[in-house]
Write a protein that holds these residues in place. Structure first.
Motif, PDB file in Angstrom:
ATOM      1  N   PHE A  48       0.833  -1.200   0.000  1.00 43.09           N
ATOM      2  CA  PHE A  48       0.000   0.000   0.000  1.00 43.09           C
ATOM      3  C   PHE A  48       0.868   1.251   0.000  1.00 43.09           C
ATOM      4  O   PHE A  48       1.804   1.371   0.813  1.00 43.09           O
ATOM      5  CB  PHE A  48      -0.909   0.030   1.227  1.00 43.09           C
ATOM      6  CG  PHE A  48      -1.944  -1.065   1.258  1.00 43.09           C
ATOM      7  CD1 PHE A  48      -3.206  -0.863   0.711  1.00 43.09           C
ATOM      8  CD2 PHE A  48      -1.669  -2.293   1.844  1.00 43.09           C
ATOM      9  CE1 PHE A  48      -4.166  -1.863   0.741  1.00 43.09           C
ATOM     10  CE2 PHE A  48      -2.626  -3.294   1.880  1.00 43.09           C
ATOM     11  CZ  PHE A  48      -3.874  -3.084   1.326  1.00 43.09           C
ATOM     12  N   TYR A  49       0.518   2.212  -0.883  1.00 41.79           N
ATOM     13  CA  TYR A  49       1.280   3.454  -0.997  1.00 41.79           C
ATOM     14  C   TYR A  49       0.324   4.653  -1.000  1.00 41.79           C
ATOM     15  O   TYR A  49      -0.704   4.624  -1.693  1.00 41.79           O
ATOM     16  CB  TYR A  49       2.095   3.477  -2.298  1.00 41.79           C
ATOM     17  CG  TYR A  49       3.075   2.346  -2.412  1.00 41.79           C
ATOM     18  CD1 TYR A  49       4.381   2.472  -1.943  1.00 41.79           C
ATOM     19  CD2 TYR A  49       2.684   1.130  -2.994  1.00 41.79           C
ATOM     20  CE1 TYR A  49       5.280   1.419  -2.034  1.00 41.79           C
ATOM     21  CE2 TYR A  49       3.580   0.074  -3.085  1.00 41.79           C
ATOM     22  CZ  TYR A  49       4.874   0.223  -2.616  1.00 41.79           C
ATOM     23  OH  TYR A  49       5.757  -0.819  -2.701  1.00 41.79           O
ATOM     24  N   PRO A  50       0.650   5.717  -0.265  1.00 44.48           N
ATOM     25  CA  PRO A  50      -0.184   6.925  -0.322  1.00 44.48           C
ATOM     26  C   PRO A  50       0.010   7.652  -1.648  1.00 44.48           C
ATOM     27  O   PRO A  50       1.113   7.719  -2.182  1.00 44.48           O
ATOM     28  CB  PRO A  50       0.335   7.758   0.854  1.00 44.48           C
ATOM     29  CG  PRO A  50       1.736   7.296   1.076  1.00 44.48           C
ATOM     30  CD  PRO A  50       1.762   5.836   0.698  1.00 44.48           C
ATOM     31  N   PHE A  58      -3.079   9.429 -11.581  1.00 40.65           N
ATOM     32  CA  PHE A  58      -2.374   8.157 -11.415  1.00 40.65           C
ATOM     33  C   PHE A  58      -2.159   7.474 -12.763  1.00 40.65           C
ATOM     34  O   PHE A  58      -1.067   6.960 -13.042  1.00 40.65           O
ATOM     35  CB  PHE A  58      -3.180   7.241 -10.486  1.00 40.65           C
ATOM     36  CG  PHE A  58      -2.586   5.871 -10.314  1.00 40.65           C
ATOM     37  CD1 PHE A  58      -1.650   5.627  -9.333  1.00 40.65           C
ATOM     38  CD2 PHE A  58      -2.971   4.822 -11.151  1.00 40.65           C
ATOM     39  CE1 PHE A  58      -1.092   4.359  -9.177  1.00 40.65           C
ATOM     40  CE2 PHE A  58      -2.412   3.560 -10.999  1.00 40.65           C
ATOM     41  CZ  PHE A  58      -1.472   3.334 -10.017  1.00 40.65           C
ATOM     42  N   ILE A  59      -3.186   7.468 -13.592  1.00 43.29           N
ATOM     43  CA  ILE A  59      -3.100   6.804 -14.891  1.00 43.29           C
ATOM     44  C   ILE A  59      -2.003   7.432 -15.751  1.00 43.29           C
ATOM     45  O   ILE A  59      -1.296   6.734 -16.488  1.00 43.29           O
ATOM     46  CB  ILE A  59      -4.456   6.880 -15.627  1.00 43.29           C
ATOM     47  CG1 ILE A  59      -5.538   6.110 -14.840  1.00 43.29           C
ATOM     48  CG2 ILE A  59      -4.336   6.337 -17.047  1.00 43.29           C
ATOM     49  CD1 ILE A  59      -5.268   4.641 -14.689  1.00 43.29           C
ATOM     50  N   VAL A  60      -1.820   8.715 -15.621  1.00 40.62           N
ATOM     51  CA  VAL A  60      -0.843   9.415 -16.456  1.00 40.62           C
ATOM     52  C   VAL A  60       0.563   9.359 -15.885  1.00 40.62           C
ATOM     53  O   VAL A  60       1.541   9.123 -16.613  1.00 40.62           O
ATOM     54  CB  VAL A  60      -1.271  10.894 -16.653  1.00 40.62           C
ATOM     55  CG1 VAL A  60      -0.164  11.693 -17.346  1.00 40.62           C
ATOM     56  CG2 VAL A  60      -2.559  10.965 -17.448  1.00 40.62           C
ATOM     57  N   GLU A 116     -11.604   4.205   1.663  1.00 44.41           N
ATOM     58  CA  GLU A 116     -11.166   3.858   3.016  1.00 44.41           C
ATOM     59  C   GLU A 116      -9.710   3.419   3.017  1.00 44.41           C
ATOM     60  O   GLU A 116      -9.319   2.509   3.739  1.00 44.41           O
ATOM     61  CB  GLU A 116     -12.041   2.742   3.592  1.00 44.41           C
ATOM     62  CG  GLU A 116     -13.439   3.189   3.938  1.00 44.41           C
ATOM     63  CD  GLU A 116     -14.191   2.129   4.713  1.00 44.41           C
ATOM     64  OE1 GLU A 116     -13.570   1.115   5.080  1.00 44.41           O
ATOM     65  OE2 GLU A 116     -15.389   2.312   4.948  1.00 44.41           O
ATOM     66  N   PHE A 117      -8.906   4.088   2.210  1.00 41.17           N
ATOM     67  CA  PHE A 117      -7.515   3.685   2.095  1.00 41.17           C
ATOM     68  C   PHE A 117      -6.817   3.675   3.447  1.00 41.17           C
ATOM     69  O   PHE A 117      -6.062   2.751   3.765  1.00 41.17           O
ATOM     70  CB  PHE A 117      -6.773   4.629   1.137  1.00 41.17           C
ATOM     71  CG  PHE A 117      -5.301   4.329   1.012  1.00 41.17           C
ATOM     72  CD1 PHE A 117      -4.850   3.293   0.209  1.00 41.17           C
ATOM     73  CD2 PHE A 117      -4.355   5.085   1.706  1.00 41.17           C
ATOM     74  CE1 PHE A 117      -3.497   3.008   0.093  1.00 41.17           C
ATOM     75  CE2 PHE A 117      -3.010   4.814   1.597  1.00 41.17           C
ATOM     76  CZ  PHE A 117      -2.575   3.768   0.791  1.00 41.17           C
ATOM     77  N   GLU A 118      -7.075   4.695   4.266  1.00 46.03           N
ATOM     78  CA  GLU A 118      -6.414   4.758   5.579  1.00 46.03           C
ATOM     79  C   GLU A 118      -6.750   3.536   6.429  1.00 46.03           C
ATOM     80  O   GLU A 118      -5.912   3.042   7.180  1.00 46.03           O
ATOM     81  CB  GLU A 118      -6.804   6.036   6.330  1.00 46.03           C
ATOM     82  CG  GLU A 118      -6.288   7.316   5.713  1.00 46.03           C
ATOM     83  CD  GLU A 118      -7.262   7.909   4.709  1.00 46.03           C
ATOM     84  OE1 GLU A 118      -8.211   7.179   4.302  1.00 46.03           O
ATOM     85  OE2 GLU A 118      -7.088   9.078   4.328  1.00 46.03           O
ATOM     86  N   GLY A 160      -4.586   6.766  -2.316  1.00 48.84           N
ATOM     87  CA  GLY A 160      -3.397   5.938  -2.486  1.00 48.84           C
ATOM     88  C   GLY A 160      -3.627   4.850  -3.503  1.00 48.84           C
ATOM     89  O   GLY A 160      -4.646   4.822  -4.206  1.00 48.84           O
ATOM     90  N   PHE A 161      -2.691   3.937  -3.569  1.00 45.44           N
ATOM     91  CA  PHE A 161      -2.843   2.789  -4.460  1.00 45.44           C
ATOM     92  C   PHE A 161      -2.192   1.572  -3.827  1.00 45.44           C
ATOM     93  O   PHE A 161      -1.338   1.688  -2.928  1.00 45.44           O
ATOM     94  CB  PHE A 161      -2.261   3.067  -5.858  1.00 45.44           C
ATOM     95  CG  PHE A 161      -0.768   3.275  -5.905  1.00 45.44           C
ATOM     96  CD1 PHE A 161       0.105   2.232  -6.202  1.00 45.44           C
ATOM     97  CD2 PHE A 161      -0.227   4.536  -5.679  1.00 45.44           C
ATOM     98  CE1 PHE A 161       1.477   2.426  -6.260  1.00 45.44           C
ATOM     99  CE2 PHE A 161       1.151   4.750  -5.742  1.00 45.44           C
ATOM    100  CZ  PHE A 161       2.004   3.687  -6.027  1.00 45.44           C
TER     101      PHE A 161
END
Length: 443
Positions: A48-50, A58-60, A116-118, A160-161
């Motif tokens: 997991f990365y912020p 992100f796509i670009v 809910e990434f966090e 994040g991703f």
């Protein structure tokens, strides 16, 4: 209450191939260590990365670098783009890893609207079934034309991703898995891998004489003693928890068992404490089965002569520590000195390696008769939190291969010398485990 992830939206499904100048074909015969892990589920991990930007950003700015660096990394790791296939000059039960020109790796990009990434990247309990949405499916117990590697990237808009990587266990162990992922991350971050190139030289690893008979191989594949036990519960009932041993915690545990005898490693005391906590939390009700802890030992330096440290594949041997029941409900591990007894059993299991890496493989059958065996995967030495693709180190690393009642070990995300422990349990058992685990650490 364990959190769940909502449905995801698929943004892209593509294939990533090694560069065009990669060898057009390579065949690797399965060796002894690959063979004994054929019944294991794939090695799977999510990083997991912020990334506090919209999906379009992100796509670009991120996705092209992830894909191009994966392709570049596959130049050195091109067998991972191949599949398991029957060896053309052997019986139907002999397989090989074969890469052919045109083979590729499935690469999926999805968007999760949960935001809910966090939560999912923290230490909260998470349902295992829902975390499966963060990683592409790889079949297990399929040996003919089986893909070896799959990648899924999940974008959490403005948060994040997550990079989910799955590799068939027939292709590699956890050490090699992290070798590949770190190499990919280095290529993405720096434009070139700083990891040592992998070695696929398998000449140092042979089958023991007792496994040379094709009938033995056939029987092993049919019985699958290391397959998930039938009593394992559905994923929907299982939660994954993340616990941490600080360096102080580990030293305190070492001091307790030092008063008994000898010096113990951080791995030994951590596993012993988790094993005892699990036995107490579960309250086993049996008198004719053993309580078994299964872990693996790296054999690269134990081979004669040793293989290269950067050897890529499986080169670990299962080890078994076991304890007996006293009466009906109490085991040696529930005694006052249970952690010391657990340490001693782990030490004896490691000592059995001195007999040779080919000895004792028949003990795999112990998992079929043990009382809810506990397995250990991973190692703090693999430095999972050093996997930086160029956008910083991961805020969370989640191993998804953990079976119910088993643990994973990684390095601590914030403290050198600490250990992160992941465990999978049904929710009612998790409550008891947390209580026993934390109480023992505070003594």
């Amino acid at each position: 209450m364990a959190s769940t992830l909502k449905a995801v939206r698929v943004l892209e499904e593509s294939q990533v191939s090694p560069p065009s100048d990669t060898s057009s074909r390579v065949s690797l015969a399965l060796n002894f260590f690959d063979f004994i892990f054929m019944c294991e589920p794939p090695v799977r991990c999510v990083f997991f990365y912020p990334f506090p930007h919209p999906t379009a950003n992100f796509i670009v700015s991120v996705l092209p670098a992830l894909k191009s660096s994966l392709s570049a990394t596959l130049r050195d790791f091109h067998p991972l783009a191949g599949r398991t296939r029957p060896s053309p000059e052997s019986s139907a039960h002999k397989l090989e890893i074969r890469y052919e020109d045109g083979d590729s790796v499935p690469f999926t990009v999805v968007e999760n609207d949960d935001t809910e990434f966090e939560h999912v990247s923290s230490g909260h309990d998470l349902r295992r079934s829902k975390l499966q949405t963060l990683i592409s499916y790889l079949p297990s117990h399929q040996y003919d034309d089986m893909p070896l590697l799959a990648v899924q990237v999940t974008v959490f808009p403005n948060k994040g991703f997550a990079v989910g990587v799955g590799i068939s266990h027939v292709a590699c162990d956890w050490r090699s898995f992290l070798h590949f992922v770190r190499s990919w991350a280095c290529s993405c971050r720096a434009g070139a891998s700083v990891e040592p190139r992998p070695s696929f030289d398998r000449s140092m690893i042979s089958f023991p004489e007792s496994m040379s008979d094709p009938a033995v191989i056939k029987r092993f594949l049919e019985t699958g003693p290391r397959a998930p036990p039938a009593q394992d519960v559905d994923d929907v009932d299982v939660v994954l928890a993340t616990l941490h041993f600080s360096k102080v915690d580990i030293e305190r545990l070492k001091q307790r068992v030092w008063t008994k005898a000898g010096d113990w490693s951080s791995f030994t005391v951590t596993c012993a404490h988790a094993w005892v906590s699990l036995v107490k939390a579960r309250g086993y009700d049996s008198h004719d089965k053993q309580v078994v802890l299964n872990f693996t030992a790296d054999c690269r330096a134990r081979l004669i002569p040793p293989t290269a440290p950067e050897y890529f594949g499986n080169c670990v041997k299962p080890c078994f520590a076991d304890a007996l029941f006293h009466g009906k409900r109490y085991t040696e591990l529930t005694a006052e000195d249970g952690v010391f007894i657990a340490c001693d059993r782990i030490r004896k299991a490691i000592k059995q390696l001195e007999a040779g890496v080919h000895e004792g493989w028949e003990r795999l059958a112990m998992l079929a008769t043990a009382e809810k065996p506990m397995s250990v995967i991973g190692s703090p030495k693999f430095l999972s939190y050093d996997v930086d693709f160029g956008w910083g180190k991961p805020v969370k690393v989640e191993y998804l291969t953990v079976r119910t009642g088993s643990i994973s070990l990684t390095d601590h995300p914030e403290e050198e010398g600490g250990i992160q422990l992941g465990i999978a349990l049904i929710e009612s058992e998790m409550v008891k485990f947390r209580s026993v685990f934390s109480t023992a650490l505070e003594l």
